[in-house]
Design a protein around this motif. Sequence first.
Motif, short mmCIF file in Angstrom:
data_model
loop_
_atom_site.label_atom_id
_atom_site.label_comp_id
_atom_site.label_asym_id
_atom_site.label_seq_id
_atom_site.Cartn_x
_atom_site.Cartn_y
_atom_site.Cartn_z
N TYR A 47 0.85 -1.19 0.00
CA TYR A 47 0.00 0.00 0.00
C TYR A 47 0.89 1.24 0.00
O TYR A 47 1.61 1.50 0.95
CB TYR A 47 -0.90 -0.03 1.23
CG TYR A 47 -1.93 1.08 1.29
CD1 TYR A 47 -2.38 1.74 0.15
CD2 TYR A 47 -2.48 1.47 2.51
CE1 TYR A 47 -3.33 2.74 0.21
CE2 TYR A 47 -3.44 2.47 2.59
CZ TYR A 47 -3.86 3.10 1.44
OH TYR A 47 -4.81 4.11 1.50
N VAL B 104 -3.59 6.03 -2.48
CA VAL B 104 -4.48 6.66 -1.51
C VAL B 104 -5.71 7.32 -2.14
O VAL B 104 -6.83 7.13 -1.64
CB VAL B 104 -3.71 7.66 -0.63
CG1 VAL B 104 -4.66 8.46 0.26
CG2 VAL B 104 -2.69 6.92 0.24
N GLN C 66 -2.25 5.54 5.58
CA GLN C 66 -1.35 4.77 4.71
C GLN C 66 0.05 4.71 5.30
O GLN C 66 0.70 3.64 5.30
CB GLN C 66 -1.32 5.40 3.31
CG GLN C 66 -0.41 4.68 2.32
CD GLN C 66 1.03 5.15 2.34
OE1 GLN C 66 1.31 6.34 2.59
NE2 GLN C 66 1.97 4.24 2.12
#
Length: 249
Positions: free
Chosen positions: A19, A24, A54
């Motif tokens: 990620y 995002v 994140q």
Amino acid sequence: MLLNEKTAILTLKVLLVPYSEHHVPTYHEWMQDEALQKATASEPLTLSEEYAMQRSWRLDHDKLTFIVCTAPTLRPQVVTPTEHDAPDRMLGDVNLFLCEADDDEDDDAEESLKEEDAVKERSIIGEIEIMIARKELQGSGYGKAVLLAFLAYIVSNIPAIVGEYSKGHGTEGGKGTGSGLDLRYLRVKIDGENARSIRLFESVGFKKVSETVNYFGELELRWDLQGQNVLEIEGLKGVEMECLVYGPS
């Protein structure tokens, strides 16, 4: 968790990537959907809060997270950020949350609990969450492909995962100070009315702790790590998985 920051997992159906910041905006857009908020027990965040989340998922020692994407048609030598995981290829995410096992994690006899106290103090458990955010692709086999690949990755990296957890939770005087920690089992908590998700996890060996839902209307299923190995998963479930470098080509 920094463990997977340069690792991508590729199967015939899905690509799992760390990620990263460029994910995002799409992730934030997904999480404005009330149905996904309810399914993941999440509250809507601002975009700046999502960026902060994140960074937390990347750095925290007790979270292992991948973004789920469709697999590329041609196998790449290196998975290139923003190319192989562009917004139109993103499907959802998969997470592992680690925590120490509490004294009441099992409902076995009290005597058995006492005998295992020493082991429990040096044990952690992992909770899995899977989200396929694109509704048109839900029920198309992506969830199982993700789960099998993620389980294979976890089982083949248990020492590294436990070591990463220990770095952030080896507090002075606390239990689980690092050496001797073990990952006891994986679990998932699913809304009791979500029959499809329950069948998914049961299909790979997760077993219900109880047939009765908890206070939140959830069923807990567990996957005992003892005796499990990657070859068993691949042989029984047919998953073909490889780890590739995630970074600039």
